[in-house]
Write a protein that holds these residues in place. Structure first.
Motif, PDB file in Angstrom:
ATOM      1  N   ASN A  44       0.806  -1.141  -0.175  1.00  0.00           N
ATOM      2  CA  ASN A  44      -0.155  -0.054  -0.022  1.00  0.00           C
ATOM      3  C   ASN A  44       1.039   1.166   0.304  1.00  0.00           C
ATOM      4  O   ASN A  44       0.221   2.093  -0.212  1.00  0.00           O
ATOM      5  CB  ASN A  44      -0.565  -0.123   1.326  1.00  0.00           C
ATOM      6  N   ILE A  45       1.816   1.316   0.590  1.00  0.00           N
ATOM      7  CA  ILE A  45       2.761   2.611   0.380  1.00  0.00           C
ATOM      8  C   ILE A  45       3.471   2.472  -0.265  1.00  0.00           C
ATOM      9  O   ILE A  45       3.533   3.569  -0.965  1.00  0.00           O
ATOM     10  CB  ILE A  45       4.290   2.024   1.692  1.00  0.00           C
ATOM     11  N   ARG A  46       3.877   1.621  -1.404  1.00  0.00           N
ATOM     12  CA  ARG A  46       4.752   2.103  -2.779  1.00  0.00           C
ATOM     13  C   ARG A  46       3.359   2.296  -3.338  1.00  0.00           C
ATOM     14  O   ARG A  46       4.174   2.877  -4.645  1.00  0.00           O
ATOM     15  CB  ARG A  46       5.015   0.330  -3.030  1.00  0.00           C
ATOM     16  N   ILE A  47       2.143   1.719  -3.231  1.00  0.00           N
ATOM     17  CA  ILE A  47       1.360   1.962  -4.490  1.00  0.00           C
ATOM     18  C   ILE A  47       0.706   3.524  -3.982  1.00  0.00           C
ATOM     19  O   ILE A  47       0.804   3.847  -5.309  1.00  0.00           O
ATOM     20  CB  ILE A  47      -0.069   1.064  -4.693  1.00  0.00           C
ATOM     21  N   LYS A  48       0.642   3.831  -2.675  1.00  0.00           N
ATOM     22  CA  LYS A  48       0.040   5.630  -2.874  1.00  0.00           C
ATOM     23  C   LYS A  48       1.444   6.341  -2.941  1.00  0.00           C
ATOM     24  O   LYS A  48       0.883   7.380  -3.511  1.00  0.00           O
ATOM     25  CB  LYS A  48      -0.719   5.421  -1.318  1.00  0.00           C
ATOM     26  N   SER A  56      -3.068   4.498   9.347  1.00  0.00           N
ATOM     27  CA  SER A  56      -4.306   4.398   9.358  1.00  0.00           C
ATOM     28  C   SER A  56      -4.523   5.733   8.367  1.00  0.00           C
ATOM     29  O   SER A  56      -5.632   5.878   7.636  1.00  0.00           O
ATOM     30  CB  SER A  56      -4.970   4.409  11.030  1.00  0.00           C
ATOM     31  N   ARG A  57      -3.857   7.484   9.433  1.00  0.00           N
ATOM     32  CA  ARG A  57      -4.349   8.184   8.964  1.00  0.00           C
ATOM     33  C   ARG A  57      -3.812   8.626   7.384  1.00  0.00           C
ATOM     34  O   ARG A  57      -4.603   8.808   6.409  1.00  0.00           O
ATOM     35  CB  ARG A  57      -3.338   9.653   9.464  1.00  0.00           C
ATOM     36  N   ASP A  58      -2.953   7.898   6.542  1.00  0.00           N
ATOM     37  CA  ASP A  58      -2.374   7.960   5.458  1.00  0.00           C
ATOM     38  C   ASP A  58      -2.813   7.169   4.705  1.00  0.00           C
ATOM     39  O   ASP A  58      -3.272   6.688   3.275  1.00  0.00           O
ATOM     40  CB  ASP A  58      -0.809   7.403   5.908  1.00  0.00           C
ATOM     41  N   GLY A  59      -4.197   6.101   5.109  1.00  0.00           N
ATOM     42  CA  GLY A  59      -4.278   4.588   4.195  1.00  0.00           C
ATOM     43  C   GLY A  59      -4.026   3.562   4.242  1.00  0.00           C
ATOM     44  O   GLY A  59      -4.627   2.801   3.487  1.00  0.00           O
TER      45      GLY A  59
END
Length: 69
Positions: free
Chosen positions: A13-17, A61-64
Motif C-alpha cells: 500500500n505504501i508503494r502504491i500510494k 491509518s491516517r495515510d490509509g
C-alpha cells in the motif's frame, strides 16, 4: 530460478500510494523504522505496546495504508 518476495499488504500500500519504500516512508513521516517494520510484517502483538507503536499505527491509518491482518 526466480525468488518470490514476501511483501506485506502494508508495504504494498505504501508503494502504491506514495511510491516509497518502507524505509523512505518512515523517514518522511518521522517514524521509528524498527517498530514500523515489525507492524508491517508481524502485526501488533503484546511485545509492541507503547507510544512508538501507537504513533506508527495512527500515522499509517491516517495515510490509509494500515491493513489489519
Amino acid at each position: 530460478m526466480s525468488k518470490t518476495k514476501n511483501t506485506s499488504p502494508i508495504v504494498k500500500n505504501i508503494r502504491i500510494k506514495f511510491g516509497w519504500s518502507l524505509n523512505e516512508y518512515c523517514y518522511r513521516r518521522g517514524l521509528d523504522d524498527h517498530v514500523a517494520r515489525h507492524v508491517a510484517y508481524n502485526g501488533v502483538g503484546k511485545q509492541l505496546r507503547g507510544d512508538k507503536s501507537t504513533e506508527v499505527i495512527e500515522t499509517m491509518s491516517r495515510d490509509g495504508v494500515y491493513v489489519r491482518s
